[in-house]
Design a protein around this motif. Structure first.
Motif, PDB file in Angstrom:
ATOM      1  N   THR A 128       1.405  -5.563  -4.300  1.00 15.03           N
ATOM      2  CA  THR A 128       1.330  -5.188  -3.549  1.00 15.03           C
ATOM      3  C   THR A 128       0.470  -3.920  -2.373  1.00 15.03           C
ATOM      4  O   THR A 128      -0.723  -3.852  -3.216  1.00 15.03           O
ATOM      5  N   LEU A 129       0.946  -3.849  -1.587  1.00 13.70           N
ATOM      6  CA  LEU A 129       0.143  -3.092  -0.795  1.00 13.70           C
ATOM      7  C   LEU A 129      -0.539  -1.659  -1.768  1.00 13.70           C
ATOM      8  O   LEU A 129      -1.692  -1.065  -1.426  1.00 13.70           O
ATOM      9  N   ARG A 130       0.639  -0.943  -2.348  1.00 12.01           N
ATOM     10  CA  ARG A 130       0.251   0.506  -3.657  1.00 12.01           C
ATOM     11  C   ARG A 130      -0.644  -0.364  -3.991  1.00 12.01           C
ATOM     12  O   ARG A 130      -1.675   0.553  -4.064  1.00 12.01           O
ATOM     13  N   GLU A 131      -0.392  -1.169  -4.695  1.00 14.81           N
ATOM     14  CA  GLU A 131      -1.386  -1.388  -5.693  1.00 14.81           C
ATOM     15  C   GLU A 131      -2.903  -1.836  -5.567  1.00 14.81           C
ATOM     16  O   GLU A 131      -3.451  -1.491  -6.419  1.00 14.81           O
ATOM     17  N   ALA A 133      -4.514  -0.607  -3.034  1.00 12.19           N
ATOM     18  CA  ALA A 133      -4.967   0.923  -2.655  1.00 12.19           C
ATOM     19  C   ALA A 133      -5.515   1.520  -3.715  1.00 12.19           C
ATOM     20  O   ALA A 133      -6.122   2.125  -3.760  1.00 12.19           O
ATOM     21  N   ALA A 134      -4.611   1.729  -4.945  1.00 15.74           N
ATOM     22  CA  ALA A 134      -4.818   2.639  -6.743  1.00 15.74           C
ATOM     23  C   ALA A 134      -5.571   1.660  -6.185  1.00 15.74           C
ATOM     24  O   ALA A 134      -6.641   2.452  -7.598  1.00 15.74           O
ATOM     25  N   PRO A 140      -3.944   3.193   2.947  1.00 18.37           N
ATOM     26  CA  PRO A 140      -3.415   1.882   3.018  1.00 18.37           C
ATOM     27  C   PRO A 140      -4.337   1.042   4.598  1.00 18.37           C
ATOM     28  O   PRO A 140      -3.942  -0.468   4.669  1.00 18.37           O
ATOM     29  N   THR A 143      -6.317  -1.270   2.972  1.00 18.58           N
ATOM     30  CA  THR A 143      -6.284  -2.496   2.493  1.00 18.58           C
ATOM     31  C   THR A 143      -5.679  -3.159   3.157  1.00 18.58           C
ATOM     32  O   THR A 143      -6.131  -4.297   2.892  1.00 18.58           O
ATOM     33  N   GLU A 166       9.972  -4.115  -0.967  1.00 24.66           N
ATOM     34  CA  GLU A 166       8.434  -3.545  -1.394  1.00 24.66           C
ATOM     35  C   GLU A 166       7.823  -5.513  -0.382  1.00 24.66           C
ATOM     36  O   GLU A 166       7.739  -6.199  -0.968  1.00 24.66           O
ATOM     37  N   SER A 168       4.886  -7.426  -1.134  1.00 21.19           N
ATOM     38  CA  SER A 168       4.060  -8.747  -2.391  1.00 21.19           C
ATOM     39  C   SER A 168       3.031  -9.615  -1.805  1.00 21.19           C
ATOM     40  O   SER A 168       3.800 -10.385  -0.559  1.00 21.19           O
TER      41      SER A 168
END
Length: 176
Positions: A128-131, A133-134, A140, A143, A166, A168
């Motif tokens: 995911t975008l969050r994964e 970025a982290a 974001p 990314t 979300e 992916s």
């Protein structure tokens, strides 16, 4: 007493030794040629013996010729390292991915942030975008820009909506 002389199959000319030694000291194990035309016989002999291999490279990496898919570089092989009596493996330079019906080579240097992003995106579930970025420590928008950059380099980045809602992102692996 000195060490045993190399066998005839591993005997190298001075030019071959210099070329392999210089490549073995580079992180990417690529050969840098000042005059590709003058070095063509040496290169041909090393390729024929399996001590060098032609690999697709990025535009900014050392290349020795161009083909339809872009620049082609020379990388020392495991046999090349062995001929120098070094127990090393050549680093992975390129990941070949499938885009539609044609195979596209997109050069990714090992150990870079881009290589880490590609690794996350080639997992079965993608990322995911969050994964992303982290994992990368990015915002974001950075990314998303990295995903756009991969698409421009020929990667087939697909997105899908997960049950959680979300999005992916994933890269399909090349067909064997």
């Amino acid at each position: 007493m000195s060490s045993a002389a190399p066998s005839p199959s591993t005997r190298l000319s001075d030019a071959q030794l210099v070329m392999l030694s210089a490549a073995s000291q580079r992180k990417d194990a690529l050969v840098v040629l000042s005059d590709p035309a003058a070095s063509s016989r040496t290169v041909a002999a090393l390729i024929r013996r399996g001590l060098l291999a032609e690999v697709p490279v990025a535009r900014r990496q050392p290349s020795w010729r161009q083909d339809a898919s872009g620049p082609v570089g020379l990388q020392i092989t495991k046999a090349g390292f062995a001929a120098l009596r070094l127990d090393k493996e050549p680093p992975a330079l390129v990941q070949t991915l499938t885009s539609g019906s044609s195979s596209v080579a997109a050069a990714v240097r090992a150990g870079t942030k881009q290589a880490a992003v590609v690794e996350l995106l080639t997992r079965d579930q993608g990322a995911t975008l969050r994964e992303l970025a982290a994992a990368m420590g990015w915002l974001p928008h950075t990314t998303r820009a990295a995903l756009t950059g991969l698409r421009r380099r020929g990667y087939a980045v697909a997105s899908s909506t997960m049950p959680s809602g979300e999005r992916s992102y994933r890269i399909a692996q090349a067909a064997a």
